[in-house]
Design a protein around this motif. Structure first.
Motif, short mmCIF file in Angstrom:
data_model
loop_
_atom_site.label_atom_id
_atom_site.label_comp_id
_atom_site.label_asym_id
_atom_site.label_seq_id
_atom_site.Cartn_x
_atom_site.Cartn_y
_atom_site.Cartn_z
N THR A 241 0.83 -1.21 0.00
CA THR A 241 0.00 0.00 0.00
C THR A 241 0.87 1.26 0.00
OG1 THR A 241 -1.82 -1.12 1.12
CG2 THR A 241 -1.74 1.27 1.30
N LEU A 242 1.92 1.24 0.81
CA LEU A 242 2.82 2.39 0.83
C LEU A 242 3.56 2.53 -0.51
CD1 LEU A 242 3.75 4.67 2.68
CD2 LEU A 242 5.62 3.19 3.47
N LEU A 243 3.89 1.40 -1.12
CA LEU A 243 4.51 1.42 -2.45
C LEU A 243 3.58 2.07 -3.46
CD1 LEU A 243 6.61 0.52 -4.62
CD2 LEU A 243 5.37 -1.66 -4.71
N PHE A 244 2.30 1.70 -3.41
CA PHE A 244 1.32 2.27 -4.34
C PHE A 244 1.20 3.78 -4.12
CE2 PHE A 244 -1.08 -2.05 -4.32
CZ PHE A 244 -0.16 -2.55 -5.22
N TRP A 245 1.15 4.20 -2.83
CA TRP A 245 1.01 5.63 -2.55
C TRP A 245 2.24 6.40 -3.05
CZ3 TRP A 245 3.90 9.12 0.25
CH2 TRP A 245 3.31 10.39 0.42
N ALA A 246 3.43 5.85 -2.83
CA ALA A 246 4.66 6.52 -3.27
C ALA A 246 4.68 6.65 -4.79
CB ALA A 246 5.88 5.74 -2.77
N THR A 247 4.21 5.60 -5.48
CA THR A 247 4.16 5.65 -6.95
C THR A 247 3.17 6.70 -7.43
OG1 THR A 247 4.69 3.28 -7.01
CG2 THR A 247 3.82 4.26 -9.03
N ALA A 248 2.00 6.77 -6.79
CA ALA A 248 1.02 7.79 -7.15
C ALA A 248 1.60 9.19 -6.95
CB ALA A 248 -0.25 7.62 -6.32
N THR A 249 2.31 9.38 -5.84
CA THR A 249 2.91 10.68 -5.55
C THR A 249 3.96 11.04 -6.59
OG1 THR A 249 2.53 10.29 -3.18
CG2 THR A 249 4.10 12.02 -3.78
N TRP A 250 4.76 10.06 -7.00
CA TRP A 250 5.80 10.29 -8.01
C TRP A 250 5.21 10.78 -9.32
CZ3 TRP A 250 6.72 8.24 -12.86
CH2 TRP A 250 7.97 8.53 -13.43
N TRP A 251 4.03 10.27 -9.69
CA TRP A 251 3.43 10.62 -10.96
C TRP A 251 2.97 12.08 -11.02
CZ3 TRP A 251 3.72 8.94 -15.62
CH2 TRP A 251 3.90 7.59 -15.90
N ILE A 252 2.61 12.68 -9.90
CA ILE A 252 1.97 14.00 -9.93
C ILE A 252 2.87 15.06 -10.57
CG2 ILE A 252 1.01 15.86 -8.52
CD1 ILE A 252 -0.08 13.70 -6.63
N PRO A 253 4.13 15.25 -10.13
CA PRO A 253 4.98 16.26 -10.79
C PRO A 253 5.22 15.95 -12.27
CG PRO A 253 5.92 15.61 -8.68
CD PRO A 253 4.82 14.63 -8.98
N VAL A 254 5.35 14.66 -12.61
CA VAL A 254 5.56 14.28 -14.02
C VAL A 254 4.37 14.71 -14.86
CG1 VAL A 254 5.90 12.36 -15.61
CG2 VAL A 254 7.07 12.36 -13.40
N LEU A 255 3.17 14.44 -14.38
CA LEU A 255 1.96 14.78 -15.13
C LEU A 255 1.77 16.29 -15.23
CD1 LEU A 255 -0.33 11.99 -13.67
CD2 LEU A 255 0.45 12.15 -16.04
N LEU A 256 2.11 17.00 -14.16
CA LEU A 256 2.03 18.47 -14.20
C LEU A 256 3.02 19.03 -15.23
CD1 LEU A 256 1.71 19.34 -10.40
CD2 LEU A 256 -0.06 19.59 -12.16
N ALA A 257 4.21 18.47 -15.27
CA ALA A 257 5.21 18.93 -16.24
C ALA A 257 4.75 18.66 -17.67
CB ALA A 257 6.55 18.24 -15.97
N LEU A 258 4.18 17.48 -17.90
CA LEU A 258 3.68 17.15 -19.24
C LEU A 258 2.51 18.05 -19.62
CD1 LEU A 258 3.88 13.25 -19.13
CD2 LEU A 258 5.31 14.80 -20.48
N GLY A 259 1.64 18.36 -18.64
CA GLY A 259 0.53 19.27 -18.91
C GLY A 259 1.02 20.67 -19.24
N GLY A 260 2.06 21.14 -18.53
CA GLY A 260 2.64 22.44 -18.85
C GLY A 260 3.24 22.47 -20.24
N TRP A 261 3.92 21.39 -20.61
CA TRP A 261 4.49 21.29 -21.96
C TRP A 261 3.40 21.33 -23.02
CZ3 TRP A 261 3.69 16.91 -25.20
CH2 TRP A 261 4.41 16.92 -26.40
#
Length: 305
Positions: A241-261
């Motif tokens: 569960t903690l692994l899943f949460w950490a992975t979800a958290t990792w995705w947020i800045p990546v998706l924001l950067a792609l959205g900005g691009w």
């Protein structure tokens, strides 16, 4: 919206409204949460009417969508929407029995879609390339699977005679589905050409699928006192569960950067698209899942998220 062009993923509206309603309720905004729940009942019923009308008027179009690699996974929003609505009935203490009914319906929809859509796509002799056939929307299959687990755990809490075995198995299956699909999606966005138009809002489900997997794991931990199997697996469940949460958290800045691009550099204009409901859901789910991690794992510094 016409019946002929009703997108298969339109039940993401119910998913998004449902998770924001639950998040509001958990945050102490009971009136807002209940108001959104009432709205969700209307949305769910209205969308069913639209879907049934389309099945009657345009059955060939529905059949074509079921055989489309890019569109067919959207039908799994029906599973997730049904289970989220059932979760609202239980979490707002309105009707545990209704929650059980919605869980049974969601489970049935999951089986029908899983063993209809996937074989149809597998059996096709001519298939699209990875760039055309694969997108973040495929992870709705993971969200649907984990939504069955989440509501199944809630139902098992309400009705002591129900075994946690089914929600446990769906949680494990959802995690495995994510591994299979995210490997292809990550390869697609990292190593194949990605046009701004390809980066649609459903890519936020990359994060949302992990967020709901986190929530499903959190709900399972509440069943440890009534299931020897869950109790024995509890350290594994908490770790995953903690692994899943950490992975979800990792995705947020990546998706924001792609959205900005996409919007700032490539100048893709912002405008209404039904796909944005698929972006609302992951953000709301991350909020609810993070609250669960904070409480169950004893990490109060996460609560502001």
């Amino acid at each position: 919206m016409g019946k002929a062009n009703l997108p298969p993923s339109i039940f993401a509206l119910v998913m998004a409204t449902g998770i924001v309603s639950i998040a509001a309720g958990l945050a102490g905004m009971a009136t807002l949460g209940l108001g959104l729940f009432i709205a969700n009942l209307f949305f769910y019923g209205a969308l069913w009417l639209f879907l049934l009308a389309r099945l009657r008027v345009q059955p060939a179009a529905v059949w074509a969508d079921l055989q489309s690699h890019s569109l067919a996974p959207g039908f799994f929003t029906l599973v997730a929407a049904t289970c989220l609505l059932g979760s609202q009935f239980i979490l707002f203490e309105i009707s545990p029995l209704a929650g059980l009914v919605f869980w049974c319906a969601g489970l049935a929809f999951w089986f029908v879609l899983t063993y209809t859509v996937l074989p149809l796509l597998m059996q096709q002799e001519e298939k699209p390339s990875l760039e055309k056939g694969l997108n973040g929307g495929w992870l709705v299959t993971v969200v649907a699977t984990q939504s069955v687990s989440v509501l199944g755990s809630l139902v098992a809490e309400q009705f002591g005679g129900l075994s946690p075995f089914i929600p446990l198995c769906f949680w494990l299956l959802g995690g495995m589905l994510y591994v299979w699909l995210i490997s292809l999606i990550f390869y697609r966005i990292l190593f194949l050409p990605l046009a701004p138009g390809d980066l649609t809002p459903p890519y936020w489900i990359n994060m949302g699928a992990m967020a709901i997997s986190t929530l499903a794991g959190i709900r399972l931990t509440f069943l440890a006192d009534r299931s020897p199997l869950v109790a024995e697996l509890l350290p594994f469940i908490k770790g995953a569960t903690l692994l899943f949460w950490a992975t979800a958290t990792w995705w947020i800045p990546v998706l924001l950067a792609l959205g900005g691009w996409r919007h700032l550099k490539k100048k893709v204009p912002l405008g209404y698209d039904h796909g944005y409901w698929s972006a609302v859901f992951p953000i709301g789910m991350y909020s609810v899942a993070t609250r669960g991690v904070s409480e169950v794992m004893g990490l109060p510094f996460l609560l502001p998220l």
